[in-house]
Design a protein around this motif. Structure first.
Motif, PDB file in Angstrom:
ATOM      1  N   ILE A 124       0.940  -1.083  -0.498  1.00 13.63           N
ATOM      2  CA  ILE A 124       0.416   0.151  -0.280  1.00 13.63           C
ATOM      3  C   ILE A 124       0.849   1.205  -0.393  1.00 13.63           C
ATOM      4  N   GLY A 125       0.511   1.987  -1.253  1.00 13.69           N
ATOM      5  CA  GLY A 125       1.103   3.743  -0.427  1.00 13.69           C
ATOM      6  C   GLY A 125      -0.366   4.594  -0.481  1.00 13.69           C
ATOM      7  N   GLU A 126       0.478   5.365   0.451  1.00  8.70           N
ATOM      8  CA  GLU A 126      -0.618   5.976   0.847  1.00  8.70           C
ATOM      9  C   GLU A 126      -0.245   7.776   0.968  1.00  8.70           C
ATOM     10  N   TYR A 127      -1.501   8.590   0.475  1.00 10.40           N
ATOM     11  CA  TYR A 127      -1.396   9.925  -0.412  1.00 10.40           C
ATOM     12  C   TYR A 127      -2.405  10.682  -0.115  1.00 10.40           C
ATOM     13  N   ALA A 128      -1.774  11.604   0.308  1.00  8.74           N
ATOM     14  CA  ALA A 128      -2.529  12.823   0.507  1.00  8.74           C
ATOM     15  C   ALA A 128      -3.803  13.842  -0.214  1.00  8.74           C
ATOM     16  N   ALA A 129      -4.461  13.536  -0.378  1.00 10.00           N
ATOM     17  CA  ALA A 129      -5.638  14.797  -1.194  1.00 10.00           C
ATOM     18  C   ALA A 129      -5.002  16.104  -2.076  1.00 10.00           C
ATOM     19  N   ARG A 130      -4.337  16.415  -1.301  1.00  9.42           N
ATOM     20  CA  ARG A 130      -3.288  17.333  -2.171  1.00  9.42           C
ATOM     21  C   ARG A 130      -2.245  16.643  -3.565  1.00  9.42           C
ATOM     22  N   PHE A 131      -1.695  16.149  -2.861  1.00  8.91           N
ATOM     23  CA  PHE A 131      -0.566  15.105  -3.246  1.00  8.91           C
ATOM     24  C   PHE A 131      -0.973  14.880  -4.486  1.00  8.91           C
ATOM     25  N   VAL A 132      -2.008  14.242  -4.648  1.00 12.22           N
ATOM     26  CA  VAL A 132      -2.922  13.588  -5.881  1.00 12.22           C
ATOM     27  C   VAL A 132      -3.092  14.463  -6.565  1.00 12.22           C
ATOM     28  N   LYS A 133      -3.482  15.342  -5.917  1.00 10.47           N
ATOM     29  CA  LYS A 133      -4.670  16.571  -6.478  1.00 10.47           C
ATOM     30  C   LYS A 133      -3.202  17.667  -7.852  1.00 10.47           C
ATOM     31  N   LYS A 134      -2.564  17.715  -6.791  1.00  6.06           N
ATOM     32  CA  LYS A 134      -1.053  18.085  -7.788  1.00  6.06           C
ATOM     33  C   LYS A 134      -0.431  17.906  -8.327  1.00  6.06           C
ATOM     34  N   ALA A 135      -0.222  16.136  -8.275  1.00  6.30           N
ATOM     35  CA  ALA A 135       0.132  15.237  -9.605  1.00  6.30           C
ATOM     36  C   ALA A 135      -1.088  14.820 -10.960  1.00  6.30           C
ATOM     37  N   VAL A 136      -1.859  15.053 -10.375  1.00  2.31           N
ATOM     38  CA  VAL A 136      -2.511  15.182 -11.732  1.00  2.31           C
ATOM     39  C   VAL A 136      -3.036  16.051 -12.363  1.00  2.31           C
ATOM     40  N   VAL A 137      -3.677  16.688 -11.903  1.00  3.59           N
ATOM     41  CA  VAL A 137      -4.346  17.929 -12.219  1.00  3.59           C
ATOM     42  C   VAL A 137      -3.161  19.763 -11.934  1.00  3.59           C
ATOM     43  N   GLY A 138      -1.755  19.472 -11.421  1.00  3.72           N
ATOM     44  CA  GLY A 138      -1.240  20.495 -11.617  1.00  3.72           C
ATOM     45  C   GLY A 138      -1.390  21.488 -10.303  1.00  3.72           C
ATOM     46  N   THR A 139      -2.220  21.051  -9.830  1.00  2.00           N
ATOM     47  CA  THR A 139      -2.423  22.084  -7.765  1.00  2.00           C
ATOM     48  C   THR A 139      -3.577  21.374  -7.365  1.00  2.00           C
ATOM     49  N   GLY A 140      -2.320  22.039  -6.483  1.00  2.00           N
ATOM     50  CA  GLY A 140      -3.405  20.982  -4.670  1.00  2.00           C
ATOM     51  C   GLY A 140      -5.092  21.372  -4.630  1.00  2.00           C
ATOM     52  N   GLY A 141      -4.796  22.378  -5.455  1.00  6.65           N
ATOM     53  CA  GLY A 141      -6.473  22.646  -5.220  1.00  6.65           C
ATOM     54  C   GLY A 141      -7.511  22.904  -6.008  1.00  6.65           C
ATOM     55  N   ALA A 142      -7.201  21.684  -6.731  1.00 10.64           N
ATOM     56  CA  ALA A 142      -8.313  21.211  -7.815  1.00 10.64           C
ATOM     57  C   ALA A 142      -9.515  20.315  -7.237  1.00 10.64           C
ATOM     58  N   ASP A 143     -10.878  20.720  -7.591  1.00 11.23           N
ATOM     59  CA  ASP A 143     -11.648  20.621  -7.408  1.00 11.23           C
ATOM     60  C   ASP A 143     -12.605  19.144  -8.516  1.00 11.23           C
ATOM     61  N   LYS A 144     -13.220  18.838  -7.824  1.00  9.15           N
ATOM     62  CA  LYS A 144     -13.616  17.054  -8.631  1.00  9.15           C
ATOM     63  C   LYS A 144     -13.652  17.330 -10.036  1.00  9.15           C
ATOM     64  N   ALA A 145     -14.590  18.190 -10.375  1.00  9.18           N
ATOM     65  CA  ALA A 145     -14.623  17.757 -12.279  1.00  9.18           C
ATOM     66  C   ALA A 145     -13.084  18.100 -12.383  1.00  9.18           C
ATOM     67  N   GLN A 146     -12.315  19.132 -12.252  1.00  7.47           N
ATOM     68  CA  GLN A 146     -10.691  19.463 -13.293  1.00  7.47           C
ATOM     69  C   GLN A 146     -10.248  18.056 -12.398  1.00  7.47           C
ATOM     70  N   ILE A 147     -10.544  17.518 -11.361  1.00  9.20           N
ATOM     71  CA  ILE A 147      -9.670  15.966 -11.609  1.00  9.20           C
ATOM     72  C   ILE A 147     -10.278  15.005 -12.322  1.00  9.20           C
ATOM     73  N   HIS A 148     -11.653  14.477 -12.667  1.00  8.42           N
ATOM     74  CA  HIS A 148     -12.329  13.896 -13.723  1.00  8.42           C
ATOM     75  C   HIS A 148     -12.283  14.124 -14.989  1.00  8.42           C
ATOM     76  N   ALA A 149     -11.768  15.529 -15.240  1.00  8.77           N
ATOM     77  CA  ALA A 149     -10.812  16.201 -16.745  1.00  8.77           C
ATOM     78  C   ALA A 149      -9.742  15.316 -16.607  1.00  8.77           C
ATOM     79  N   MET A 150      -9.146  15.060 -16.412  1.00 10.92           N
ATOM     80  CA  MET A 150      -7.639  14.948 -16.253  1.00 10.92           C
ATOM     81  C   MET A 150      -7.939  13.275 -16.253  1.00 10.92           C
ATOM     82  N   VAL A 151      -8.420  12.925 -15.648  1.00 11.15           N
ATOM     83  CA  VAL A 151      -8.163  11.433 -15.348  1.00 11.15           C
ATOM     84  C   VAL A 151      -8.758  11.389 -17.023  1.00 11.15           C
ATOM     85  N   SER A 152      -9.677  11.452 -17.714  1.00  9.23           N
ATOM     86  CA  SER A 152     -10.385  11.220 -19.038  1.00  9.23           C
ATOM     87  C   SER A 152      -9.085  11.392 -20.055  1.00  9.23           C
ATOM     88  N   VAL A 153      -8.760  12.279 -19.379  1.00 13.54           N
ATOM     89  CA  VAL A 153      -7.347  12.908 -20.598  1.00 13.54           C
ATOM     90  C   VAL A 153      -6.136  11.653 -20.391  1.00 13.54           C
TER      91      VAL A 153
END
Length: 164
Positions: free
Chosen positions: A99-128
């Motif tokens: 198991i790897g454990e990740y803070a929500a802000r770390f995940v948002k920054k890794a996937v979207v580029g900003t730790g303050g991303a909202d759910k819609a931004q995460i969904h959009a980037m995951v789709s890309v």
């Protein structure tokens, strides 16, 4: 390498399975484990555990990424989230999945580029990042983002280890 990401929640836990080969990511499956809000805490935790066991049996991931508990203003909500996360981590440990454990802000920054991303931004980037994936909702998108973060984190750790 097959990876599962988990976005724990007592009412709804999102999950997503991907494969990672070098820098290439592919979607395998995603979904949600839902519990009955009227059921007892122990029944809800058992539902989460049974649901995850079924997913692990079907997809046999090599490793898992899971979101860390964040402390919010409602202590009861934080405690319930921690219990759900604990039940999921126990199942992973029982089945031998690292198991790897990740803070929500770390995940948002890794996937979207900003730790303050909202759910819609995460969904959009995951789709890309996982084109063609039919995402089963916001919790599943978050889980896929966690799996993607775990894949990138693993790749970076290997690169640093090889350079040392």
């Amino acid at each position: 390498m097959k990876l599962i990401g988990l976005d724990p929640g007592l009412g709804c836990t999102g999950w997503g399975v991907i494969t990672a080969k070098g820098n290439s990511l592919s979607h395998i499956a995603n979904g949600q484990i839902r519990t009955d809000a009227k059921a007892s805490m122990s029944e809800r935790l058992a539902t989460l555990a049974e649901g995850l066991r079924a997913i692990l049996a079907e997809h046999a991931p090599d490793e898992a990424g899971i979101e860390e508990v964040f402390v919010n203003t409602n202590a009861q909500s934080t405690l319930k989230l921690g219990q759900a996360r604990g039940a999921l981590m126990l199942v992973l440990a029982d089945t031998g999945v690292p198991i790897g454990e990740y803070a929500a802000r770390f995940v948002k920054k890794a996937v979207v580029g900003t730790g303050g991303a909202d759910k819609a931004q995460i969904h959009a980037m995951v789709s890309v990042l996982l084109p063609g994936a039919k995402i089963a909702g916001a919790d599943a998108a978050d889980a896929l983002a966690i799996a993607i973060t775990h894949a990138h984190h693993r790749a970076s750790a290997r690169a640093v280890g090889a350079a040392a």
